[in-house]
Write an enzyme that holds these catalytic residues in place. Structure first.
Site, mmCIF file in Angstrom:
data_model
loop_
_atom_site.group_PDB
_atom_site.id
_atom_site.type_symbol
_atom_site.label_atom_id
_atom_site.label_comp_id
_atom_site.label_asym_id
_atom_site.label_seq_id
_atom_site.Cartn_x
_atom_site.Cartn_y
_atom_site.Cartn_z
ATOM 1 N N GLU A 439 52.633 -41.109 54.413
ATOM 2 C CA GLU A 439 52.644 -42.691 54.730
ATOM 3 C C GLU A 439 52.125 -43.851 55.193
ATOM 4 O O GLU A 439 52.763 -44.290 55.821
ATOM 5 C CB GLU A 439 54.000 -42.710 54.347
ATOM 6 C CG GLU A 439 54.559 -42.226 52.964
ATOM 7 C CD GLU A 439 56.325 -42.098 52.615
ATOM 8 O OE1 GLU A 439 56.853 -42.044 51.582
ATOM 9 O OE2 GLU A 439 56.806 -42.215 53.696
ATOM 10 N N GLU A 510 57.130 -34.331 48.339
ATOM 11 C CA GLU A 510 58.359 -35.111 47.963
ATOM 12 C C GLU A 510 58.230 -34.881 46.232
ATOM 13 O O GLU A 510 57.606 -35.548 45.628
ATOM 14 C CB GLU A 510 57.869 -35.601 49.035
ATOM 15 C CG GLU A 510 57.873 -35.984 50.294
ATOM 16 C CD GLU A 510 58.269 -37.766 50.887
ATOM 17 O OE1 GLU A 510 59.210 -38.338 50.347
ATOM 18 O OE2 GLU A 510 58.050 -37.891 51.826
#
Length: 1007
Positions: A439, A510
């Site tokens: 991220e 994820e």
């Protein structure tokens, strides 16, 4: 302030005098001590862990004393144990934040009031180290630090979770030496370390000294070349030395037999090639390790060697030529008391617990874990997605998410984190994928990281989710080997699997957010993973809750989360999002994951003959290590049981087995349960550990779990008497007295032989305490007024009393202030001569509303109602989308046993698929509940309102009464705290429905 170069805000300076990164190892004096893996047995190793003198300053500007000098007296300072995080030792601010930076977003600058921790200790160097090169190694320091030895500046480093090594030979002296370290809380590297975690500081991993010869092996890179048929392999041992020396390399198998050796006169860089015939291959199921010993004069280095080949063929991820599914979890270094300082036994506990729950992959989110963790993964058997210490998530909030990765001034810092990751961990067979962080946007700097990584090590895959095609469809992803996603919808995953044109496999780094009472969508993902070869699998977010053990003012212990320590900004309990609690107690979500990813699938072929199909879902192992046992039950009672023993089935093979029933097949509904358990104890589990199970309903000719008994039919024929007392209708029989209130439209008393079974009127309920995964939809629920819905009675009609029954018909609605009613309904209550109350409800919802949390009947039972017996799914909680790990049976437990202690209280403990339940006192006096169809059932000492109002478990006040919920349906739990919305099929989204339930007062011992 002491005079320092202010390099902590200079992106061009990442270190001063720090050694080049290298592979992780400890030099030993001989092969025997090297094989032990015990660092203390090495004469070339000296720990600096232990008590250090410590002083904390709120700002580096307050550091005025030359604390690093020999003459400085630090005896009055505090003591702190190294390794540790200074926040867990009582200094500074415990602080949890997910996305938001804890500092103003002004890269590369950090606040001038930059907290500093000063560390000082003395140590004595061993006499036999005279003439040696001495190095000091810091395995992890958050976020940057300055180092002095005997008052002389030795170096500077940043990059919190990657090692920093310094050659301090010229600064060491005989006798007593002094080491001093100044750690700063923030530096420009902080902008690259914005992971979802507690923001800890200090020397949090091991510190030690190493003694080396002047000429020694500085680095080793073990490479492999395995033939496609695995008949032979070449092991290329690349050595980097600090001078000219004779190096001997020995490769031994797991039994200690030397299978290959070689020697070279090394000077600078050299390669020794070893030929191995018929190598035993390494994989997570069978983690066979060779040991490579590199001998150099009086030094011996030891490296685990696992022969394995990683590739992608036709967009299918393979290990050793076999397609593999990654059944993973994301794991932080986390300890409930020590923060990011994780003891070795804690790591072992984590991995053994994962192994017992069929997990085969760990993503080291979002930084390299302690190096010993990878040694354990090599040994116990896990695939590792090894991630660089890199996240810039806060930039997504402050403006340009890609600001740093597109800025050439930051390229050096980005690439440095890839280099130090790869160089440290390059010899671990468990590492199958390098991850370029998390991220942080996507741009040139990430591409530079990936290109360097592929050039340095082409034996593994390179991954970075930030280049997702969903967000950067036109980005240059040539340097990445995998298409990666976080929390995609099932529709997206399926569409990817169905498209044969994708050149890369899809990996969900994820998915399925396990926060609180969740996750509830695991099976659907794994149905897709198994269905499509180009889907690699994924890693659940995440392994454990990151609560910090603390005490309430009244002394009660609890696990704290963001905001509990006055920290701002914070993300509340978003760190409480794991499959296990901070002290590693499994949540029901982990049990669900275990069953969904189980390596054995058991399916019915012809149940009337007892034939089943067993499929081996292991990638490399046969089923000889498992034993299969079966049990046949009728109405929860064992009829027959036996064992099939071991079953012969190779990897990915299916076989048909026959259950050898010996007795006549019983009438009624029967359930066959087949379990697969370990035959022998392993490193990670004891013999008998259950790996998988399956349950099958054998016959369904009789629809009732408990057929009607003649005595009950006779009871129902007894006369019923009705009298009125104002608004109350009193219904009596031979041994019961029930009171129905016309104004409330419900029963306010149910009793048998004078024993009251209710502590409050029966009522309808649509609200549940929001789960963490309800955090998005519960705003809609509250907007619709679901949380304040009460009953409005429009009309009550009483039937003409008959000798053996009476009916009350109630027209009602549920609603609250400011809103139109949520629903309108009609409830028909019928009481017969046995005292049984039958409820038939028809409901119609108002249009335009979100789906309901639940709909059902709530019964508040008196204090002392503690025993629960039911027939349905158990033994633990289950929901419509979270029920793969439970099985049908008859269960007897206490009300407290049904409670699930989530750190933030929420809806918990429901039993999906209940067919009957009895809730009584210890004397067996209470209520029996039966449904025409299975219902969801819960008994608790906490109301939904109690659970919702409490921010922490210790704030709950246990009621003496027992609150029973009998739900027509309850919506699923999903994983929408971060994942996609709850699947439509798991929502209570019906606009009209009917619900039937029966309640009967009972004395269990008389029935």
């Amino acid at each position: 302030m002491i005079k320092l170069d202010r390099v902590w805000e200079d992106t061009s300076v990442l270190h001063i005098h720090r050694e080049e990164p290298r592979s992780y190892y400890i030099p030993y004096g001989d092969a025997a001590s090297a094989r032990s893996g015990k660092r203390s047995r090495s004469p070339l190793f000296q720990t600096l862990n232990g008590a250090w003198k410590f002083r904390y300053h709120e700002s580096v500007q307050d550091v005025t004393d030359p604390f690093y000098e020999d003459a400085f007296d630090a005896s009055s300072w505090d003591e702190i144990v190294v390794p540790s995080c200074w926040q867990t030792e009582g200094y500074d601010q415990l602080h949890y934040t997910n996305v938001n930076y804890p500092i103003p977003v002004d890269p590369p600058y950090v606040p001038d009031a930059n907290p500093a921790g000063l560390y000082v200790r003395e140590f004595t160097v061993r006499e036999d180290w005279t003439g040696k090169q001495v190095y000091t190694m810091f395995e992890g320091v958050n976020s940057c630090f300055y180092l002095w030895i005997n008052g002389q500046f030795a170096g500077y480093s940043q990059g919190s979770r990657i090692p920093a090594e310094f050659n301090v030979s010229g600064l060491i002296r005989p006798g007593t030496n002094r080491i001093a370290v100044m750690v700063l809380k923030w530096c420009d590297g902080t902008y690259l370390e914005d992971q979802d975690l507690w923001r800890f500081s200090g020397i949090f991993r091991d510190v030690y000294l190493l003694a080396r010869d002047e000429a020694h092996v500085r680095d080793v890179f073990i490479k492999q070349d395995i033939l496609p048929d695995h008949s032979s392999a070449k092991l290329l041992c690349e050595l980097e030395t600090t001078g000219s020396l004779d190096a001997l390399v020995l490769l031994q198998d797991a039994e200690g037999t030397t299978v290959a050796k070689g020697a070279v006169r090394a000077d600078g860089r050299s390669v020794i090639t070893l030929d191995i015939e018929n190598p035993v291959l390494w994989n997570a199921e069978q983690p066979y390790l060779y040991e490579l010993f590199v001998q150099d004069g009086r030094e011996v280095l030891r490296f685990p060697v696992g022969f394995r080949r990683i590739d992608i063929i036709d967009s299918v991820f393979r290990i050793n030529g076999q397609a593999v599914k990654l059944k993973g979890v994301n794991r932080h270094d986390s300890h409930p008391d020590l923060g990011q300082t994780v003891p070795l036994n804690h790591m072992i506990r984590d991995l053994k617990l994962m192994k017992r729950h069929n997990v085969n992959t760990v993503r080291t989110s979002h930084y390299p874990n302690d190096p010993r963790f990878l040694e354990l993964c090599d040994q116990i058997g896990f695939y590792v997605v090894d991630e660089a210490d890199l996240e810039c998530h806060g930039l997504a909030v402050s403006g340009d998410f890609h600001q740093l990765t597109r800025d050439p001034d930051w390229e050096k810092a980005f690439v440095d984190r890839a280099i130090r990751l790869v160089e440290r961990d390059k010899n671990h067979p468990c590492v199958i994928i390098w991850s370029m962080g998390n991220e942080s946007g996507y741009g040139r700097n990430h591409i530079a990281m990936a290109e360097w990584t592929r050039k340095r090590d082409d034996s593994r895959l390179v991954h970075y989710e930030g280049a997702s095609r969903r967000y950067h469809g036109d980005a240059d992803t040539e340097a990445l080997d995998i298409e990666s996603e976080m929390y995609p919808t099932l529709e997206y995953v399926e569409s990817y699997g169905q498209n044969p044109d994708h050149a890369k496999p899809l990996f969900l780094c994820e998915y399925s957010h396990a926060m609180g009472n969740g996750p509830g969508d695991l099976k659907e993902y794994w149905d897709l993973f198994y269905a499509y070869p180009n889907l690699m699998g994924g890693c659940v977010w995440e392994w454990n809750d990151h609560g910090i053990r603390t005490q309430a003012p009244d002394g009660r212990e609890y696990f704290g989360y963001g905001g509990d320590f006055g920290d701002h900004p914070n993300d509340g309990n978003f760190c409480i999002d794991g499959l296990v609690s901070p002290d590693r107690v499994p949540h029901a979500g982990l049990l669900e994951l275990k069953q969904v990813i189980a390596p054995v699938r058991m399916e019915a072929e012809d149940l009337s003959r007892g034939t089943l199909i067993i499929t081996n879902l292991y990638d490399f192992s046969d089923l000889s290590h498992l034993t299969f046992d079966w049990t046949l039950e009728r109405c929860g009672e064992i009829v027959e049981q036996g064992s099939l023993g071991t079953i012969q089935a190779g990897p990915q093979e299916s076989v048909t087995v026959i259950i050898p029933f010996q007795k006549a097949f019983p009438d009624g509904r029967c359930f066959l349960t087949l379990t697969a358990s370990l035959c022998e104890s392993t490193e990670w589990a004891d013999r008998g550990e259950e790996i998988a199970f399956a349950q099958f309903e054998m016959a369904a000719e009789d629809s009732a779990v408990q057929p009607e008994q003649g005595w009950l039919t006779a009871l129902r024929a007894r006369p019923v008497h009705v009298t009125e007392d104002g608004a109350q209708l009193i219904v009596t029989g031979m041994d019961f007295r029930h009171v129905f209130d016309r104004n409330l439209g419900t029963f306010v008393r149910i009793s048998k032989q004078g024993v009251d079974m209710l502590a409050a009127p029966l009522s309808f309920s649509i609200w549940r305490a929001p789960t963490d995964n309800d955090r998005n939809v519960h705003r809609q629920w509250k907007g619709a007024g679901f949380h304040r819905a009460g009953t409005k009675v429009y009309q009550v009609r009483i039937s003409e009393p008959q000798d053996d029954a009476i009916e009350m018909t109630v027209d009602f609605s549920l609603g609250g202030y400011m809103k139109h009613p949520v629903l309108h309904g009609q409830a028909v209550w019928r009481v017969d001569g046995s005292g049984e109350i039958a409820l038939a409800t028809s409901v119609k919802l108002r249009e335009g509303l979100p789906f309901l949390p639940r709909f059902g009947l709530k019964a508040v039972m008196p204090a002392g109602t503690e025993e629960v017996e039911y027939f349905g799914l158990g033994p633990h909680a289950s929901y419509v989308d979270k029920r793969q790990s439970v099985r049908v049976g008859k269960y007897l437990l206490r009300v407290d046993d049904m409670f699930e202690p989530y750190i933030m209280p929420q809806e918990n403990g429901s039993r999906y698929g209940t067919e009957w339940a009895t809730v009584t006192s210890e004397r067996g006096m209470g209520l029996a509940f039966h449904g025409n169809t299975p219902f969801s059932f819960n008994a608790s000492h906490y109301s939904p309102e109690d659970l919702e109002e409490a921010a922490h478990l210790h704030q709950l006040v246990k009621r003496k009464e027992t609150i029973v919920h009998l739900d027509y349906k309850m919506s699923g739990v999903g994983s929408n705290s971060c994942g996609p919305e709850l699947l439509e099929k798991y929502r209570l989204d019906e606009r009209e429905f009917e619900f039937f339930i029966r309640l009967r007062p009972v004395f269990k011992e008389d029935e």
